[in-house]
Design a protein around this motif. Structure first.
Motif, PDB file in Angstrom:
ATOM      1  N   PHE A 350     -91.747  75.549 151.448  1.00 32.14           N
ATOM      2  CA  PHE A 350     -93.019  75.992 150.884  1.00 32.14           C
ATOM      3  C   PHE A 350     -93.709  76.991 151.823  1.00 32.14           C
ATOM      4  CE2 PHE A 350     -97.635  75.578 151.041  1.00 32.14           C
ATOM      5  CZ  PHE A 350     -97.985  75.906 149.737  1.00 32.14           C
ATOM      6  N   ILE A 351     -94.223  78.068 151.254  1.00 30.82           N
ATOM      7  CA  ILE A 351     -95.073  79.015 151.984  1.00 30.82           C
ATOM      8  C   ILE A 351     -96.240  79.378 151.074  1.00 30.82           C
ATOM      9  CG2 ILE A 351     -95.253  81.294 153.073  1.00 30.82           C
ATOM     10  CD1 ILE A 351     -92.265  81.128 153.647  1.00 30.82           C
ATOM     11  N   ASN A 379     -97.681  65.401 149.907  1.00 33.32           N
ATOM     12  CA  ASN A 379     -96.919  66.140 150.919  1.00 33.32           C
ATOM     13  C   ASN A 379     -97.804  66.508 152.111  1.00 33.32           C
ATOM     14  OD1 ASN A 379     -94.739  68.049 148.678  1.00 33.32           O
ATOM     15  ND2 ASN A 379     -94.651  65.941 149.348  1.00 33.32           N
ATOM     16  N   THR A 380     -97.156  66.903 153.206  1.00 36.54           N
ATOM     17  CA  THR A 380     -97.873  67.345 154.409  1.00 36.54           C
ATOM     18  C   THR A 380     -97.652  68.838 154.622  1.00 36.54           C
ATOM     19  OG1 THR A 380     -97.611  65.185 155.451  1.00 36.54           O
ATOM     20  CG2 THR A 380     -98.117  67.026 156.908  1.00 36.54           C
ATOM     21  N   LYS A 389    -101.532  69.639 161.170  1.00 39.49           N
ATOM     22  CA  LYS A 389    -100.927  69.082 159.963  1.00 39.49           C
ATOM     23  C   LYS A 389    -102.019  68.485 159.075  1.00 39.49           C
ATOM     24  CE  LYS A 389     -96.420  67.935 161.974  1.00 39.49           C
ATOM     25  NZ  LYS A 389     -95.424  66.862 162.193  1.00 39.49           N
ATOM     26  N   VAL A 390    -101.826  68.591 157.776  1.00 38.70           N
ATOM     27  CA  VAL A 390    -102.790  68.026 156.837  1.00 38.70           C
ATOM     28  C   VAL A 390    -102.023  67.454 155.639  1.00 38.70           C
ATOM     29  CG1 VAL A 390    -103.139  70.236 155.679  1.00 38.70           C
ATOM     30  CG2 VAL A 390    -104.884  68.469 155.530  1.00 38.70           C
ATOM     31  N   SER A 424    -110.040  81.663 155.913  1.00 43.28           N
ATOM     32  CA  SER A 424    -109.520  82.513 154.851  1.00 43.28           C
ATOM     33  C   SER A 424    -108.427  83.417 155.421  1.00 43.28           C
ATOM     34  CB  SER A 424    -110.663  83.358 154.279  1.00 43.28           C
ATOM     35  OG  SER A 424    -110.222  84.115 153.198  1.00 43.28           O
ATOM     36  N   GLY A 425    -107.235  83.402 154.795  1.00 45.57           N
ATOM     37  CA  GLY A 425    -106.118  84.206 155.276  1.00 45.57           C
ATOM     38  C   GLY A 425    -105.084  83.422 156.069  1.00 45.57           C
ATOM     39  N   ASP A 426    -105.283  82.098 156.230  1.00 47.38           N
ATOM     40  CA  ASP A 426    -104.313  81.273 156.959  1.00 47.38           C
ATOM     41  C   ASP A 426    -103.062  81.029 156.103  1.00 47.38           C
ATOM     42  OD1 ASP A 426    -105.869  81.132 159.158  1.00 47.38           O
ATOM     43  OD2 ASP A 426    -106.447  79.031 158.947  1.00 47.38           O
ATOM     44  N   THR A 427    -101.914  80.950 156.778  1.00 45.02           N
ATOM     45  CA  THR A 427    -100.639  80.668 156.112  1.00 45.02           C
ATOM     46  C   THR A 427    -100.273  79.203 156.334  1.00 45.02           C
ATOM     47  OG1 THR A 427     -99.910  82.934 156.532  1.00 45.02           O
ATOM     48  CG2 THR A 427     -98.207  81.343 155.947  1.00 45.02           C
ATOM     49  N   PHE A 428     -99.768  78.541 155.282  1.00 42.61           N
ATOM     50  CA  PHE A 428     -99.364  77.133 155.369  1.00 42.61           C
ATOM     51  C   PHE A 428     -97.897  76.988 154.983  1.00 42.61           C
ATOM     52  CE2 PHE A 428    -103.869  76.703 155.393  1.00 42.61           C
ATOM     53  CZ  PHE A 428    -104.151  75.489 155.995  1.00 42.61           C
ATOM     54  N   VAL A 429     -97.199  76.102 155.691  1.00 46.82           N
ATOM     55  CA  VAL A 429     -95.791  75.802 155.408  1.00 46.82           C
ATOM     56  C   VAL A 429     -95.612  74.287 155.410  1.00 46.82           C
ATOM     57  CG1 VAL A 429     -94.937  77.960 156.397  1.00 46.82           C
ATOM     58  CG2 VAL A 429     -95.183  75.963 157.859  1.00 46.82           C
TER      59      VAL A 429
END
Length: 744
Positions: A350-351, A379-380, A389-390, A424-429
């Motif tokens: 996931f991205i 999911n985390t 981590k969230v 705003s603009g952060d990337t999550f994987v």
């Protein structure tokens, strides 16, 4: 049989409704809606689009019609409706009252078995960041133009934003029912002002009050919109008086497409018959490549032309799989570009990109776009910027200010999460081994600052909560305390921008504020060196005070005129080393408030050469007072001047307004340092005193039809003009005299 079983086994919903007639009507509608919108579509049947335009071009009205015709809402409301409901996408109370869009709003709907995610964006230039972050995550856009106003200031800004993010677009000429509507003039403006290769796909049947319908140039049919709300689209023959124009415009469409599409160009040159499908396919190819802009026409308010526009969105704008999206991976101090896979499955990690923050009823709501892979509730996720981590507690899709829970989302989906602390603009994987980041969102610098004061000091806690939330949600809103002038400053993209947030603070947090012109941080400095020899002596019984300081006060060079330097060049024990810090403290304390205007002293070097002390009466405090006395004498006997901050200002404006802008800068005591002309636009670089820049944004926009933009940053301090210096000294003396009278 349970509802869940029905949905799982895909039993015909109508049969289920007939059999279980004891369900209330509302429950059945809710169930039908859930089944309809909860379904995940294949990649080819997804469109992510934005509705963008100049203010008051009809974006929100158009979105309202789209939601109605697709069955998403059951009743249409106007932007400034008499029923006090307002449009669906304008959910904020201020938006309904003012009749403008302030925040971008997201929704999703279905049209001909295609899932369309829509973001309605503001038109006012003060809220341009809402357009920026929306376009960053969209695959296509509808550029709405007023049939009377045409290509206006914010249209040009939006066009530049679309080009920045490589967004394919359709153009929709709205408000054909208005007096003065002229669709042909708008086409010329699109080609001339925006340099777009554009052509009509439709023609209006009549203009202004005579507008009856539209002609489809590709299928060569007349379309009429009947029923109470234009929901019935009736096809008919083209009116006889428009057949010649239809053939001409159809030929013009084919020619413009042939110039940019190789396949259609070969057919055209070889005189092969061009079918309807050939034209549609060519439009889609060129639209996705951004080499052609199809133009559609209609009147959203009068319910004309909306359904063909929806067909065009499906036929011509790309699905998420037809757009190349990249992430960047740091590898040995180099940034490697990686193409993302938009397949709607869990085969790939996931991205996702967080593109907007909003304080909702249940905490912070973070808007996301999923670019690769899929995630499910529970999911985390990992923030690649902070490595935090969230866990996903709740996963929702948005319909304006309403939320609909979903269990999973796939590549291409726009969704929202709760309780995620990010920017705003952060990337999550979802894989800690992936050190990826997507290209961030362009955030323009604030151009207007105003002083801020609370009406009631007891509201300080509520104000802190409100301003913390707003500055986090809106990256173009800045708040800070200016220690120099001892005032709070709020900065934004324009006066309306700051006014809206002032009203929101009062409405949502109950803390009214007063906005005013901020002060400028002037400085005072020495013109020429002055020597000092000051003796501080005080005896009043018991231990006294004794300290003598000898040295010189000198101005620093221009490049160091914001600094304060203290040098100890004493030799021997006349001034014991333990007392030298007291001398420095006295010097710096006196520099906090100058003699001429009360502003800070800067650009001065204090050199201590010698002095005297008393074995009993000297102390660090005595030398502190001696340094203060030496500075007071220097204030009185020295030659001082006032410095003002000079800003480096970069202005972008259409070339036709270059002369006006240069005159404005000259009138504000500015100097043009460089000019650059490119594609009809002029970039002027100049240096202007900050004190002259207040109110400039309003003047620039009014004289350039709203098309001019500027950015400014601090350059240096230089001596201010004699008349400015005299005014500052006079104002300071008047204030001091008034204070003395009140004290007496």
């Amino acid at each position: 049989m349970s509802i869940i079983t029905v949905l799982r086994h895909d039993i015909n919903l109508k049969s289920f409704i007939t059999c279980y007639s004891y369900f209330s009507k509302n429950n059945l509608q809710s169930l039908s809606s859930f089944a309809k919108y909860a379904e995940h579509k294949s990649l080819e049947k997804i469109r992510n689009i934005g509705i963008s335009a100049h203010i008051d071009s009809g974006k929100t009205t158009l979105t309202e019609r789209i939601l109605f015709y697709t069955g998403r809402i059951t009743k249409m409301h106007e932007v400034r409706g008499k029923d006090n409901v307002g449009a669906t996408m304008d959910s904020m109370e201020l938006e309904k009252q003012r009749g403008i869009t302030i925040q971008s709003a997201a929704t999703y709907t279905l049209w001909k078995d295609h899932n369309i995610n829509i973001i309605d964006t503001p038109g006012h230039v003060d809220f341009t960041v809402e357009v920026e972050r929306s376009l960053r995550v969209l695959d296509g856009a509808v550029l709405v133009l007023c049939a009377v106003g045409g290509v206006q200031s914010q249209t040009i800004t939006v066009d530049r934003q679309m080009k920045r993010y490589n967004i394919p677009r359709l153009a929709f000429i709205n408000k054909l029912d208005r007096l003065g509507a002229n669709h042909k003039r708008i086409l010329e403006q699109l080609r001339g002002k925006l340099n777009l290769n554009a052509a009509f796909l439709q023609l209006p049947i009549g203009l202004e009050s005579k507008n009856k319908g539209i002609i489809d140039l590709i299928n060569q049919k007349a379309l009429y919109f009947e029923g109470n709300f234009g929901e019935i689209v009736r096809e008919d023959e083209i009116p006889s008086d428009m057949r010649t124009e239809t053939q001409e415009k159809r030929q013009e469409l084919i020619e413009h497409l042939s110039n940019v599409d190789e396949h259609l160009g070969e057919m055209y040159l070889n005189e092969i018959q061009i079918l309807e499908k050939d034209i549609v396919d060519a439009i889609r190819r060129c639209c996705i490549k951004r080499t052609f802009v199809p133009i559609l026409v209609g009147s959203a308010l009068k319910n004309k032309g909306v359904q063909p526009l929806l067909d065009a969105v499906i036929n011509y704008l790309p699905n998420p799989g037809e757009v190349e999206n990249y992430a960047f991976q740091e590898d040995k101090n180099e940034s490697v570009k990686i193409l993302l896979n938009s397949e709607r499955s869990n085969k790939h990690p996931f991205i996702g990109l967080a593109f907007k923050l909003e304080a909702g009823k249940f905490g912070q709501l973070t808007y996301f776009r999923c670019y690769q892979g899929m995630i499910s509730k529970g999911n985390t996720l990992i923030n690649t910027r902070t490595n935090k981590k969230v866990r996903i507690q709740r996963l929702v899709r948005l319909h304006s200010n309403q939320m609909e829970d979903v269990s999973e989302v796939y590549a291409g989906d726009i969704f929202a999460l709760f309780g995620i602390d990010c920017a705003s603009g952060d990337t999550f994987v979802n894989n800690s081994n992936l050190k990826l980041s997507m290209e961030s969102i362009y955030i323009p610098e604030p151009v207007v600052s105003m002083s801020l004061q609370l009406k009631n000091s007891k509201d300080r806690d509520n104000f802190s909560k409100g301003i913390a939330r707003f500055t986090k949600e809106d990256p173009t809103l800045k708040y800070h305390y200016d220690a120099d002038n001892k005032e709070s400053l709020i900065s934004g993209m324009g006066e309306l921008h700051l006014e809206i947030y002032a009203q929101r603070l009062e409405r949502e947090y109950g803390c009214p504020i007063i906005l005013g012109k901020p002060k400028v941080s002037f400085r005072e400095t020495l013109r020429e060196p002055i020597e000092f020899d000051y003796l501080h002596k005080k005896q009043s019984g018991g231990a006294g005070q004794y300290a003598r300081v000898i040295g010189i006060l000198e101005p620093l060079p221009t490049e160091k005129n914001t600094e304060l330097i203290f040098l100890d060049k004493t030799i021997g024990t006349n001034v014991p080393k333990q007392f030298v810090p007291g001398v420095e403290r006295g010097f710096r304390t006196m520099c906090e408030k100058g003699y001429l205007s009360g502003h800070k002293v800067a650009g001065v070097k204090f050199t201590l050469f010698d002095g005297m002390h008393h074995i009993v009466d000297s102390s660090e405090f005595a030398f502190f007072l001696a340094a203060e006395g030496a500075m007071k004498e220097s204030f009185l006997n020295g030659s001082w001047q006032i410095l003002e901050p000079i800003m480096s200002v970069e202005i972008t404006t259409p070339i036709e307004f270059q002369g006006i802008v240069v005159a404005q800068i000259t009138r504000r005591n500015g100097i043009i340092t460089n000019t650059d002309n490119n594609e009809g636009w002029c970039t002027l670089k100049s240096e202007v005193p900050l004190n002259e820049m207040f109110g400039y944004i309003g003047e620039l926009r009014s004289t350039t039809q709203g098309k001019g933009e500027f950015t400014m940053e601090y350059a240096r301090y230089t001596p201010c003009l004699p008349e400015v210096e005299e005014r500052l000294i006079r104002e300071y003396q008047e204030t001091n005299n008034l204070f003395s009278q009140q004290k007496n």
